[in-house]
Enzyme design. Structure first.
Site, PDB file in Angstrom:
ATOM      1  N   LYS A   1       0.835  -1.199   0.000  1.00 15.81           N
ATOM      2  CA  LYS A   1       0.000   0.000   0.000  1.00 15.81           C
ATOM      3  C   LYS A   1       0.879   1.262   0.000  1.00 15.81           C
ATOM      4  O   LYS A   1       2.093   1.188   0.251  1.00 15.81           O
ATOM      5  CB  LYS A   1      -0.925  -0.049   1.216  1.00 15.81           C
ATOM      6  CG  LYS A   1      -1.942  -1.210   1.176  1.00 15.81           C
ATOM      7  CD  LYS A   1      -2.858  -1.159   2.400  1.00 15.81           C
ATOM      8  CE  LYS A   1      -3.954  -2.198   2.343  1.00 15.81           C
ATOM      9  NZ  LYS A   1      -4.900  -2.030   3.479  1.00 15.81           N
TER      10      LYS A   1
ATOM     11  N   HIS B   1      -1.739  -5.569   1.585  1.00 15.63           N
ATOM     12  CA  HIS B   1      -3.034  -6.218   1.340  1.00 15.63           C
ATOM     13  C   HIS B   1      -2.785  -7.654   0.903  1.00 15.63           C
ATOM     14  O   HIS B   1      -1.766  -7.951   0.273  1.00 15.63           O
ATOM     15  CB  HIS B   1      -3.798  -5.496   0.221  1.00 15.63           C
ATOM     16  CG  HIS B   1      -4.976  -6.273  -0.290  1.00 15.63           C
ATOM     17  ND1 HIS B   1      -6.203  -6.262   0.330  1.00 15.63           N
ATOM     18  CD2 HIS B   1      -5.096  -7.141  -1.342  1.00 15.63           C
ATOM     19  CE1 HIS B   1      -7.033  -7.065  -0.325  1.00 15.63           C
ATOM     20  NE2 HIS B   1      -6.392  -7.614  -1.340  1.00 15.63           N
TER      21      HIS B   1
ATOM     22  N   ASN C   1      -1.916   0.092   7.025  1.00 24.44           N
ATOM     23  CA  ASN C   1      -1.328  -1.174   7.477  1.00 24.44           C
ATOM     24  C   ASN C   1      -0.433  -1.853   6.431  1.00 24.44           C
ATOM     25  O   ASN C   1      -0.266  -3.065   6.432  1.00 24.44           O
ATOM     26  CB  ASN C   1      -2.434  -2.112   7.968  1.00 24.44           C
ATOM     27  CG  ASN C   1      -3.532  -2.279   6.947  1.00 24.44           C
ATOM     28  OD1 ASN C   1      -3.389  -1.892   5.794  1.00 24.44           O
ATOM     29  ND2 ASN C   1      -4.646  -2.880   7.358  1.00 24.44           N
TER      30      ASN C   1
ATOM     31  N   TYR D   1     -12.524  -2.945  -3.305  1.00 21.64           N
ATOM     32  CA  TYR D   1     -13.093  -2.957  -1.948  1.00 21.64           C
ATOM     33  C   TYR D   1     -14.615  -2.993  -2.002  1.00 21.64           C
ATOM     34  O   TYR D   1     -15.273  -2.290  -1.238  1.00 21.64           O
ATOM     35  CB  TYR D   1     -12.605  -1.733  -1.172  1.00 21.64           C
ATOM     36  CG  TYR D   1     -11.186  -1.853  -0.638  1.00 21.64           C
ATOM     37  CD1 TYR D   1     -10.787  -2.952   0.145  1.00 21.64           C
ATOM     38  CD2 TYR D   1     -10.248  -0.864  -0.894  1.00 21.64           C
ATOM     39  CE1 TYR D   1      -9.488  -3.051   0.637  1.00 21.64           C
ATOM     40  CE2 TYR D   1      -8.944  -0.964  -0.390  1.00 21.64           C
ATOM     41  CZ  TYR D   1      -8.574  -2.062   0.372  1.00 21.64           C
ATOM     42  OH  TYR D   1      -7.291  -2.164   0.874  1.00 21.64           O
TER      43      TYR D   1
ATOM     44  N   GLU E   1      -9.491 -10.307  -7.702  1.00 15.91           N
ATOM     45  CA  GLU E   1      -8.550  -9.197  -7.539  1.00 15.91           C
ATOM     46  C   GLU E   1      -7.410  -9.272  -8.556  1.00 15.91           C
ATOM     47  O   GLU E   1      -6.963  -8.250  -9.074  1.00 15.91           O
ATOM     48  CB  GLU E   1      -8.019  -9.185  -6.098  1.00 15.91           C
ATOM     49  CG  GLU E   1      -9.107  -8.807  -5.102  1.00 15.91           C
ATOM     50  CD  GLU E   1      -8.719  -9.008  -3.636  1.00 15.91           C
ATOM     51  OE1 GLU E   1      -7.550  -9.334  -3.357  1.00 15.91           O
ATOM     52  OE2 GLU E   1      -9.613  -8.839  -2.775  1.00 15.91           O
TER      53      GLU E   1
HETATM   54  N1  UDP Z   1      -9.898  -0.381   7.231  1.00 17.53           N
HETATM   55  C1  UDP Z   1     -10.050   0.844   7.893  1.00 17.53           C
HETATM   56  N2  UDP Z   1     -10.882   0.910   8.973  1.00 17.53           N
HETATM   57  C2  UDP Z   1     -11.563  -0.175   9.443  1.00 17.53           C
HETATM   58  C3  UDP Z   1     -11.413  -1.402   8.767  1.00 17.53           C
HETATM   59  C4  UDP Z   1     -10.566  -1.476   7.678  1.00 17.53           C
HETATM   60  O1  UDP Z   1      -9.459   1.835   7.494  1.00 17.53           O
HETATM   61  O2  UDP Z   1     -12.292  -0.041  10.431  1.00 17.53           O
HETATM   62  C5  UDP Z   1      -9.016  -0.457   6.050  1.00 17.53           C
HETATM   63  C6  UDP Z   1      -7.668  -1.124   6.336  1.00 17.53           C
HETATM   64  O3  UDP Z   1      -6.659  -0.461   5.574  1.00 17.53           O
HETATM   65  C7  UDP Z   1      -7.908  -2.530   5.844  1.00 17.53           C
HETATM   66  C8  UDP Z   1      -8.833  -2.303   4.639  1.00 17.53           C
HETATM   67  O4  UDP Z   1      -9.653  -1.216   5.046  1.00 17.53           O
HETATM   68  O5  UDP Z   1      -6.708  -3.181   5.477  1.00 17.53           O
HETATM   69  C9  UDP Z   1      -9.689  -3.484   4.276  1.00 17.53           C
HETATM   70  O6  UDP Z   1     -10.358  -3.955   5.436  1.00 17.53           O
HETATM   71  P1  UDP Z   1     -10.475  -5.517   5.745  1.00 17.53           P
HETATM   72  O7  UDP Z   1     -11.408  -5.646   6.898  1.00 17.53           O
HETATM   73  O8  UDP Z   1     -10.806  -6.242   4.492  1.00 17.53           O
HETATM   74  O9  UDP Z   1      -9.010  -5.882   6.269  1.00 17.53           O
HETATM   75  P2  UDP Z   1      -7.823  -6.711   5.586  1.00 17.53           P
HETATM   76  O10 UDP Z   1      -8.436  -7.786   4.730  1.00 17.53           O
HETATM   77  O11 UDP Z   1      -7.004  -5.729   4.795  1.00 17.53           O
HETATM   78  O12 UDP Z   1      -7.045  -7.253   6.751  1.00 17.53           O
HETATM   79 MG    MG Z   2      -9.980  -7.737   3.327  1.00 13.74          MG
END
Ligand code: UDP
Ligand code: MG
Length: 137
Positions: free
Chosen positions: A10, A120, A117, A50, A131
């Protein structure tokens, strides 16, 4: 089962100079990099990527974060890589991600709406196929 997953470094990972470290971790684990490119995400691409989050309150800030700089898009391959890469990334919230994981070691929480974070990874075979098509078509 040999499978492929969609990995992304990212914008915060690129900006902070963690590309080499993250690619090292993929290769040290023994996974294969099939394809890799640096690119800028667009609003349209992110809304598709997303799709399960577009209606959530944090989505506008998530989109801004993901468009705040270039990303590195990667197709990784290996036996059970989808689960393996999710384990290597660690928990979504970098405060909760275990030390030793990428998010645990290379990210932390900031006072921002979007959770930055660093990486991805697709969460299932269906997501991975979708994806990869989306980012590498
Ligand atoms: N995210 C955020 N706030 C939240 C949850 C998710 O900003 O409360 C962002 C974060 O960068 C995350 C991405 O949205 O990696 C996608 O969320 P997901 O729950 O799919 O997490 P991941 O699969 O990336 O662990
Ligand atoms: Mg996810």
């Amino acid at each position: 089962m040999v499978e492929q997953t969609f990995i992304m470094i990212k914008p915060d990972g690129v900006k902070r100079g963690k590309v080499g470290e993250i690619i090292n971790r993929i290769e040290n684990k023994g996974y294969r990099i099939i394809s890799l490119k640096m690119m800028s995400a667009t609003e349209d691409l992110l809304a598709k990527h997303y799709e399960e989050h577009v209606d959530k309150p944090f989505y506008p800030e998530l989109a801004n974060y993901m468009m705040s700089g270039p990303v590195i898009a990667i197709i990784g391959e290996g036996t059970n890589i989808i689960e393996g890469w999710r384990n290597m990334m660690g928990a979504t919230n970098p405060t909760l991600a275990q030390p030793g994981t990428i998010r645990g070691d290379l990210a932390r929480e900031w006072d921002t709406e979007a959770m930055m974070n660093v990486v991805h990874g697709s969460d299932s075979k269906t997501s991975a196929e979708r994806e990869i098509k989306l980012w590498f078509s």
